[in-house]
Design an enzyme around this catalytic site. Structure first.
Site: not given
Ligand code: DGL
Length: 286
Positions: A27-28, A90, A167, A199, A201
């Protein structure tokens, strides 16, 4: 000799015991931990290599050419680690790069959008999808959902502020609640009966989102379904590991300490994280 830790696994090619090779997930940033959580739950014997492209997040505001380049670089690195399968943890990468890289790499690569869309159509008829700007713009969820059931209605909302807030571990910040309320507003007006986390996240925001949604709205987490698809593919390919797993290996392109610090709340343990320099591939013309 078999590697005793996953840190040694890149020196070992697993050709004698392909089932024991790790699964690569990426993932990012910390979003993929929602997929890792499901891997631990549903496939406890699998060894896992987690890569977070933290130097280049958020992915959701990037162009397709950039995402494609990043994904290629990550997959080349994953191949060097001798993973047996890759899960794109992701949505943005799955929406913008999955099709292209599947043609280029001989590895089995799983995207998260199709399993998420399958789960969505089983959860409601009026479906809201919250996603990054790139995923929402791609219409990947709408296309996937409508292809499975054309009678389902889909509303997508782009949520550019969520990933930076997550984040920065600002889940319980009053500002996050305010932002979430404004993103959900148009979906609530449409009287959705299911909401898809478009997403990886976003499941980290579950308490905030739940507090704003009527109780009849089902929250759909594609993470659970991509891992179920992974289990199925491992069985089909005869690649399921039955031995005890090696400890999860965490690698990032950015600051390892920062990733360790922000992921501890989701993992429940303090991970050892290494910094990895990916090999740059030429930017494609896509
Ligand atoms: N968690 C990723 C996704 O599912 C990427 C989010 C981002 O970096 O913008 O789309």
């Amino acid at each position: 000799m078999f590697p005793s830790s996953i840190f040694e696994s890149d020196l070992y090619d697993f050709s004698e015991a392909p089932q024991r090779a790790p699964i690569g997930i990426f993932d990012s940033g910390v979003g993929g931990l929602t997929v890792l959580r499901q891997l631990y739950r549903l496939l406890p014997n699998e060894s896992i290599i987690y890569f977070g492209d933290t130097a280049r997040l958020p992915y959701g505001i990037r162009s397709q050419a950039e995402i494609l380049q990043y994904v290629r670089e990550i997959l080349i690195w994953m191949q060097q680690q001798h993973v047996k399968m890759v899960i794109m943890a992701c949505n943005t990468s799955s929406a913008l790069a999955l099709e292209a890289v599947r043609e280029e790499f001989s590895l089995p690569i799983l995207g998260i959008i199709l399993p998420g869309a399958r789960a969505a159509v089983n959860s409601g008829k009026r479906i809201g999808v919250i996603a990054t700007p790139a995923t929402a713009k791609s219409n990947a969820y709408r296309h996937a959902i409508v292809e499975i059931n054309p009678d389902v209605q889909v509303w997508q909302v782009s949520c550019p502020e969520f990933v930076p807030l997550i984040e920065q571990s600002r889940i319980h910040d009053p500002y996050t609640l305010q932002v979430a309320r404004s993103y959900l507003e148009p979906l609530l007006q449409q009287e959705i009966d299911a909401l898809v986390y478009g997403c990886t996240h976003y499941p980290h925001l579950a308490p905030v989102l739940r507090s704003l949604l009527p109780s009849y709205v089902k929250l759909v987490d594609p993470a659970e379904y991509v891992v179920a698809a992974c289990a199925q593919d491992l069985d089909i390919l005869g690649l399921r590991n039955t031995h005890p797993p090696m400890p999860t290996r965490f690698a990032v392109s950015g600051c390892p300490q920062q990733f360790a610090q922000s992921s501890v709340q989701w993992l429940g343990y303090h991970p050892t994280v290494e910094a990895v320099q990916l090999i740059n591939t030429p930017v494609s013309s896509h």
